[in-house]
Write a protein that holds these residues in place. Sequence first.
Motif, PDB file in Angstrom:
ATOM      1  N   LEU A  39       0.807  -1.219   0.000  1.00  0.00           N
ATOM      2  CA  LEU A  39       0.000   0.000   0.000  1.00  0.00           C
ATOM      3  C   LEU A  39       0.846   1.278   0.000  1.00  0.00           C
ATOM      4  N   THR A  40       2.063   1.196   0.524  1.00  0.00           N
ATOM      5  CA  THR A  40       2.910   2.397   0.615  1.00  0.00           C
ATOM      6  C   THR A  40       4.113   2.331  -0.330  1.00  0.00           C
ATOM      7  N   TYR A  41       4.074   1.459  -1.306  1.00  0.00           N
ATOM      8  CA  TYR A  41       5.235   1.275  -2.179  1.00  0.00           C
ATOM      9  C   TYR A  41       5.615   2.549  -2.927  1.00  0.00           C
ATOM     10  N   LYS A  42       4.628   3.296  -3.343  1.00  0.00           N
ATOM     11  CA  LYS A  42       4.965   4.500  -4.121  1.00  0.00           C
ATOM     12  C   LYS A  42       5.738   5.529  -3.292  1.00  0.00           C
ATOM     13  N   TYR A  43       5.650   5.454  -1.955  1.00  0.00           N
ATOM     14  CA  TYR A  43       6.413   6.353  -1.087  1.00  0.00           C
ATOM     15  C   TYR A  43       7.772   5.747  -0.717  1.00  0.00           C
ATOM     16  N   ALA A  44       7.782   4.468  -0.436  1.00  0.00           N
ATOM     17  CA  ALA A  44       9.022   3.803  -0.011  1.00  0.00           C
ATOM     18  C   ALA A  44       9.921   3.470  -1.203  1.00  0.00           C
ATOM     19  N   GLU A  45       9.325   3.137  -2.325  1.00  0.00           N
ATOM     20  CA  GLU A  45      10.010   2.800  -3.572  1.00  0.00           C
ATOM     21  C   GLU A  45      10.947   1.603  -3.470  1.00  0.00           C
ATOM     22  N   HIS A  46      10.737   0.736  -2.489  1.00  0.00           N
ATOM     23  CA  HIS A  46      11.446  -0.543  -2.424  1.00  0.00           C
ATOM     24  C   HIS A  46      10.648  -1.515  -1.552  1.00  0.00           C
ATOM     25  N   TRP A  47      10.947  -2.781  -1.717  1.00  0.00           N
ATOM     26  CA  TRP A  47      10.242  -3.828  -0.980  1.00  0.00           C
ATOM     27  C   TRP A  47      11.021  -4.134   0.306  1.00  0.00           C
ATOM     28  N   TRP A  48      10.667  -3.457   1.391  1.00  0.00           N
ATOM     29  CA  TRP A  48      11.369  -3.610   2.654  1.00  0.00           C
ATOM     30  C   TRP A  48      10.859  -4.780   3.482  1.00  0.00           C
ATOM     31  N   PHE A  49       9.692  -5.333   3.154  1.00  0.00           N
ATOM     32  CA  PHE A  49       9.122  -6.391   3.981  1.00  0.00           C
ATOM     33  C   PHE A  49       9.983  -7.658   3.977  1.00  0.00           C
ATOM     34  N   PHE A  50      10.884  -7.790   2.993  1.00  0.00           N
ATOM     35  CA  PHE A  50      11.755  -8.962   2.952  1.00  0.00           C
ATOM     36  C   PHE A  50      12.696  -9.034   4.157  1.00  0.00           C
ATOM     37  N   TYR A  51      13.118  -7.881   4.655  1.00  0.00           N
ATOM     38  CA  TYR A  51      14.085  -7.858   5.754  1.00  0.00           C
ATOM     39  C   TYR A  51      13.536  -8.504   7.029  1.00  0.00           C
ATOM     40  N   PRO A  52      12.376  -8.062   7.557  1.00  0.00           N
ATOM     41  CA  PRO A  52      11.857  -8.755   8.748  1.00  0.00           C
ATOM     42  C   PRO A  52      11.422 -10.183   8.435  1.00  0.00           C
ATOM     43  N   LEU A  53      10.948 -10.421   7.224  1.00  0.00           N
ATOM     44  CA  LEU A  53      10.529 -11.764   6.837  1.00  0.00           C
ATOM     45  C   LEU A  53      11.694 -12.740   6.924  1.00  0.00           C
ATOM     46  N   MET A  54      12.843 -12.342   6.399  1.00  0.00           N
ATOM     47  CA  MET A  54      14.014 -13.223   6.414  1.00  0.00           C
ATOM     48  C   MET A  54      14.634 -13.313   7.813  1.00  0.00           C
ATOM     49  N   GLY A  55      14.786 -12.175   8.478  1.00  0.00           N
ATOM     50  CA  GLY A  55      15.401 -12.181   9.811  1.00  0.00           C
ATOM     51  C   GLY A  55      14.600 -12.991  10.808  1.00  0.00           C
ATOM     52  N   TRP A  56      13.314 -12.730  10.858  1.00  0.00           N
ATOM     53  CA  TRP A  56      12.443 -13.444  11.775  1.00  0.00           C
ATOM     54  C   TRP A  56      12.317 -14.906  11.337  1.00  0.00           C
ATOM     55  N   GLY A  57      12.367 -15.131  10.032  1.00  0.00           N
ATOM     56  CA  GLY A  57      12.293 -16.497   9.504  1.00  0.00           C
ATOM     57  C   GLY A  57      13.444 -17.360   9.995  1.00  0.00           C
TER      58      GLY A  57
END
Length: 93
Positions: A39-57
Amino acid sequence: MEDERYLKAKKKVENLKAFYIHLIVYVLVNTMFVVINVLTYKYAEHWWFFYPLMGWGIGLISHGLSVSSFGLFGANWEEKKIQEYMDKDKRNL
C-alpha cells in the motif's frame, strides 16, 4: 517413572505449542508488513518487507529445529548430556 514420562511429554507439548504460536504470529505480522509495504510502495520505492521476513524467519527455523526430534537438541539430547556430565564428575573424583 510414569510421572517422569508424563512430565517430559507435557514439556514437549508445551514447547510444540509455543512453536505453533510463534508460527501464527510470524504469519500474521509478516502478512501485515506485506500489505503495508504494497500500500505504501509509491512512497518507499522498495520492498522492505523482505528484511523482517528473512530475519524473523531464521529465528522461526531455529525454534522449529529446537522443538523437532531431528534438531540440534533432539529427543534424547538432554539425557545424554546429563549422563555425560555425571560420568565426567565420577572420573574426576
